[in-house]
Scaffold this motif. Structure first.
Motif, short mmCIF file in Angstrom:
data_model
loop_
_atom_site.label_atom_id
_atom_site.label_comp_id
_atom_site.label_asym_id
_atom_site.label_seq_id
_atom_site.Cartn_x
_atom_site.Cartn_y
_atom_site.Cartn_z
N THR A 436 -39.16 14.35 20.86
CA THR A 436 -40.60 14.22 21.07
C THR A 436 -41.02 12.76 20.88
O THR A 436 -40.18 11.87 20.73
CB THR A 436 -41.37 15.13 20.10
OG1 THR A 436 -41.23 14.60 18.77
CG2 THR A 436 -40.84 16.55 20.14
N GLU A 437 -42.33 12.53 20.85
CA GLU A 437 -42.84 11.17 20.68
C GLU A 437 -42.48 10.59 19.31
O GLU A 437 -42.47 9.37 19.13
CB GLU A 437 -44.35 11.14 20.88
CG GLU A 437 -44.77 11.45 22.31
CD GLU A 437 -46.26 11.24 22.53
OE1 GLU A 437 -46.81 10.31 21.89
OE2 GLU A 437 -46.86 11.99 23.30
N CYS A 475 -38.85 16.30 25.38
CA CYS A 475 -40.07 17.06 25.05
C CYS A 475 -41.25 16.12 24.82
O CYS A 475 -41.88 16.12 23.75
CB CYS A 475 -39.82 17.95 23.83
SG CYS A 475 -38.51 19.16 24.07
N ASP A 477 -44.40 13.69 27.24
CA ASP A 477 -44.98 13.34 28.53
C ASP A 477 -44.38 12.01 29.00
O ASP A 477 -44.45 11.01 28.28
CB ASP A 477 -46.50 13.22 28.41
CG ASP A 477 -47.17 12.95 29.75
OD1 ASP A 477 -46.45 12.90 30.77
OD2 ASP A 477 -48.40 12.78 29.76
N GLN A 479 -45.48 9.92 30.84
CA GLN A 479 -46.51 8.88 30.95
C GLN A 479 -47.14 8.53 29.61
O GLN A 479 -48.16 7.83 29.58
CB GLN A 479 -47.61 9.36 31.91
CG GLN A 479 -47.11 9.65 33.31
CD GLN A 479 -46.46 8.44 33.96
OE1 GLN A 479 -46.96 7.32 33.81
NE2 GLN A 479 -45.37 8.65 34.67
N CYS A 480 -46.55 8.98 28.51
CA CYS A 480 -47.09 8.64 27.20
C CYS A 480 -46.91 7.15 26.93
O CYS A 480 -45.96 6.53 27.43
CB CYS A 480 -46.44 9.48 26.11
SG CYS A 480 -44.71 9.06 25.78
#
Length: 508
Positions: A436-437, A475, A477, A479-480
């Motif tokens: 994730t981010e 997991c 985006d 485009q984050c």
């Protein structure tokens, strides 16, 4: 009515059970049984020869040697050695080709249909596919075995017919049913092969013992190793991480390691990261299609920037520094004695013995300055990914006496010792995991550090750091902001994209 004379008075009689008429002689049943028994005891022609495959002298032609050794080993049906089919190259037909007669197209279509029908049956027969050198049609360069189980007897035959192949570069085994026993036999075979053998691919061969780390022993000469789709879990990753490096040893030959399509999670990724702490030979690593989440991603990102040494690593570093100081004092004594003796004389006394200097063999301390690469570092932007990897192999070839990473310049902060991160790794693939981010933040920090270091480096021989990082299909985006920043930082470092930009600029 038949025109032939009848033979009513000469009807044949059935012989008695105890006798058999043959060539005018009568043989008793007991005599016949004795002869049959004696005949069964005698070995058939060629059977004695088939028991002695060790006496056969290989010619270096794999097709001939493998067939002969199989026959001598008692095999009646064995895989054939065939040339590996090459994929057809796509091309754009020219105007002259488009005017080809329709009859020729029909004949070509009928021929292709017949060939495809025959290939359907041949496809399922076990074969040994080989790729040959272009200059010599009998010199085997690569071997591909796919979809049939390799027994220990076959490996014994390979131990005879593979070593004479002087230009063998790669062995690829896909779904051959390897076991712990046959894997051990295969590993024992590798040192017998030509020193040109650099690539080994074992894919689709899950082994419960997870002992693929044996392929990466300290005496291994494998440069490229692919272990895709072997159900490698966290335990197997732990063994592989320890094979990459430990506190007292490190693999110095392996350049690329492919662990895609396995079952490695956060714990396993942590073990791989531990192996990267003190490994300075691995340039290419793929962990794509695994089960790595944020915890494992942060561990991998941590070793790409300055990280804190553990207590054991600090103790080992101090020991290595003491040994290094002893070696430097010994060298200075030798220089002083040479100056006293003058030119033309060799100091025969007081010279330290060869075994005195490497008493620190456990730490493998040699030259205090790190040897990385002889040139070509400034030209990597114009190379393809494959050529970069091949050229970077010189890092390993020239680094046989590489300095121990624990002797690299360190930074002291708040009573802790920080070692510069691993800047030798060029390619890292984490495609299709579960990051994730949170994990992205760790890689952003690592990439920012490496970009800053690469801008301030003064020597062209210094490590390049990451040139390619894949985090797609995870997991988060795409485009984050964090992912976009990573892409923007990595874009100028990617040599393939740099070449495309260079070609576009030249064209315009």
């Amino acid at each position: 009515m038949s025109s032939e004379p009848s033979a009513t008075g000469t009807s044949p009689r059935t012989p008695r059970p105890g006798t058999q008429k043959s060539s005018g002689a009568v043989t008793k049943k007991g005599d016949r049984a004795a002869k049959d028994k004696a005949a069964s005891v005698l070995p058939p022609v060629g059977e004695e020869e088939s028991k002695n495959p060790e006496e056969y002298q290989c010619t270096g032609v794999l097709e001939t040697d493998f067939a002969e050794l199989c026959a001598r080993s008692g095999y009646t049906d064995f895989p054939k050695v065939v040339t590996r089919p090459r994929p057809q190259q796509s091309f754009v037909p020219s105007a002259s080709m488009s005017e080809k007669p329709v009859q020729d197209d029909q004949r070509l279509s009928a021929s292709c249909s017949q060939n495809s029908l025959e290939s359907k049956y041949v496809f399922f027969r076990p074969t040994i596919q080989v790729e040959l050198e272009q200059e010599d049609s009998k010199t085997v360069k690569e071997i591909y075995i796919r979809g049939w189980k390799i027994e220990e007897r076959i490996l014994g035959i390979f131990s005879k017919c593979l070593p004479p192949l002087s230009q063998l570069q790669a062995i690829n085994l896909w779904k051959v049913g390897l076991t712990e026993k046959t894997l051990t036999a295969f590993i024992a075979l590798l040192p017998l092969c030509s020193p040109t053998l650099r690539k080994v691919s074992l894919e689709g061969n899950p082994i419960p013992e997870q002992s693929f780390n044996k392929l990466m022993g300290l005496d291994s000469t494998i440069v490229h190793l692919s272990l895709r789709n072997n159900n490698i879990n966290d335990h197997g990753a732990q063994l592989l991480g320890q094979a990459l490096s430990t506190l007292h040893s490190s693999n110095r030959t392996l350049v690329s390691l492919n662990l895609a399509f396995n079952h490695i999670g956060d714990e396993g990724a942590g073990y791989i990261a531990d192996g990267l702490r003190l490994n300075r030979s691995l340039l290419w690593l793929s962990l794509a299609h695994n089960h790595i989440q944020d915890k494992g991603a942060l561990k991998l990102a941590e070793v790409l920037r300055p990280f804190e040494l553990t207590h054991r690593e600090v103790v080992e570093r101090r020991r290595l520094l003491l040994v290094k100081g002893t070696q430097e004092r010994s060298r200075s004594e030798v220089v002083k004695k040479e100056e006293k003796l003058g030119p033309g004389q060799s100091p025969t006394q007081g010279t330290p013995k060869k075994e005195d200097a490497p008493k620190a063999g456990k730490g493998k301390v040699t030259i205090p300055e790190q040897k990385i690469s002889k040139g070509k570092a400034t030209k990597t932007g114009a190379k393809e990914k494959r050529s970069i990897l091949l050229e970077s192999e010189q890092l390993v070839v020239e680094a046989t006496e590489m300095v121990n990473p624990l002797l690299e310049p360190v930074e002291h902060r708040d009573g802790k010792v920080f070692l510069p991160g691993n800047k030798v790794l060029l390619h890292l693939n984490l495609l299709r995991n579960q990051i994730t981010e949170v994990g992205l933040e760790g890689f952003l920090t690592a990439v920012q550090y490496q970009v800053q270091v690469s801008k301030s480096k003064t020597s062209p021989k210094a490590p390049l750091g990451l040139l390619w990082l894949s985090l797609a299909k995870n997991c988060f985006d795409p485009q984050c902001p964090t992912h976009i920043m990573i892409q923007e930082l990595m874009l100028p470092r990617d040599p393939v994209k740099a070449k495309v930009r260079e070609e576009e600029a030249t064209a315009t």
